[in-house]
Design a protein around this motif. Structure first.
Motif, PDB file in Angstrom:
ATOM      1  N   SER A   3       9.132 -42.365  -2.312  1.00 18.92           N
ATOM      2  CA  SER A   3      10.271 -41.535  -1.941  1.00 18.92           C
ATOM      3  C   SER A   3      11.194 -41.239  -3.125  1.00 18.92           C
ATOM      4  O   SER A   3      12.093 -40.414  -3.007  1.00 18.92           O
ATOM      5  N   ILE A   4      10.959 -41.887  -4.261  1.00 16.11           N
ATOM      6  CA  ILE A   4      11.780 -41.628  -5.443  1.00 16.11           C
ATOM      7  C   ILE A   4      11.368 -40.277  -6.014  1.00 16.11           C
ATOM      8  O   ILE A   4      10.211 -40.055  -6.350  1.00 16.11           O
ATOM      9  N   LYS A   5      12.324 -39.367  -6.116  1.00 19.75           N
ATOM     10  CA  LYS A   5      12.042 -38.002  -6.571  1.00 19.75           C
ATOM     11  C   LYS A   5      12.505 -37.798  -8.007  1.00 19.75           C
ATOM     12  O   LYS A   5      13.462 -38.414  -8.478  1.00 19.75           O
ATOM     13  N   ILE A   6      11.829 -36.911  -8.688  1.00 18.28           N
ATOM     14  CA  ILE A   6      12.133 -36.594 -10.081  1.00 18.28           C
ATOM     15  C   ILE A   6      13.588 -36.171 -10.252  1.00 18.28           C
ATOM     16  O   ILE A   6      14.251 -36.560 -11.211  1.00 18.28           O
ATOM     17  N   GLN A   7      14.117 -35.398  -9.315  1.00 18.18           N
ATOM     18  CA  GLN A   7      15.490 -34.884  -9.448  1.00 18.18           C
ATOM     19  C   GLN A   7      16.527 -35.991  -9.558  1.00 18.18           C
ATOM     20  O   GLN A   7      17.609 -35.779 -10.087  1.00 18.18           O
ATOM     21  N   GLN A   8      16.211 -37.195  -9.086  1.00 20.39           N
ATOM     22  CA  GLN A   8      17.153 -38.308  -9.149  1.00 20.39           C
ATOM     23  C   GLN A   8      17.301 -38.862 -10.568  1.00 20.39           C
ATOM     24  O   GLN A   8      18.300 -39.512 -10.864  1.00 20.39           O
TER      25      GLN A   8
END
Length: 141
Positions: A3-8
Motif C-alpha cells: 500500500s506504500i505509494k511512490i507519491q508518498q
C-alpha cells in the motif's frame, strides 16, 4: 507494504532540463542541486528524455578543451526512459530496481505523461526502512 505509494516518498521538486538547454547550464543545475541526473521535459512539462552526470561529463570535457559550446541537452539526453506513476507501489518499484541494470532515479509522471517528480533508490530504501521500523516498533536510533 504494497500500500506504500511512490507519491508518498518522491521528490516533488527535482532538477529538470529542456532539450534546448546548453550543457553548461545543465551541468550547473546538477551541481547546484547535488543530484545525479534529471528528466528532460517539453514546454508542456511532458517527459521527453533523461540526462545524467555521465551523459554530461564527456561533452563537458570536450567543451573545456575546445573552449566553446559544443552541445545542447537534446544532443546527449536518453530518449528511452523508464518512468513510474505516483500511485505505483514502492515495493514493486524496489523489485524492478533490483532486476538487472536499472536506473538509480525514475521520473514520476501522471497519466498524461507530465512530470510530477522523481524517485531515487535512496528514497525507495527510506520508504522500506521506515515501514519495517514501524512494523517491528524500532526506534530511529
Amino acid at each position: 507494504m504494497d500500500s506504500i505509494k511512490i507519491q508518498q516518498y518522491m521528490n516533488h521538486y527535482p532538477v529538470k532540463f529542456t532539450a534546448d538547454m546548453v550543457i553548461e547550464e545543465a551541468s550547473f543545475r546538477l551541481l547546484k542541486t547535488k543530484q545525479i541526473g534529471g528528466p528532460v521535459v517539453d514546454s508542456a512539462n511532458r517527459l521527453i528524455g533523461y540526462l545524467s552526470e555521465s551523459d554530461l561529463l564527456k561533452k563537458m570535457l570536450e567543451s573545456s578543451y575546445f573552449h566553446q559550446h559544443i552541445a545542447d541537452v537534446s544532443d546527449l539526453m536518453q530518449t528511452e526512459v523508464l518512468s513510474v506513476r505516483p500511485y505505483d507501489s514502492i515495493v514493486e518499484l524496489a523489485q524492478q530496481m533490483l532486476a538487472g541494470n536499472k536506473p538509480k532515479i525514475y521520473p514520476v509522471v501522471d497519466d498524461s505523461g507530465k512530470l510530477v517528480g522523481t524517485i531515487s533508490r535512496n528514497e525507495v530504501l527510506m520508504a522500506v526502512d521506515k515501514h519495517l521500523r514501524a512494523a517491528y516498533h524500532l526506534s530511529d536510533q
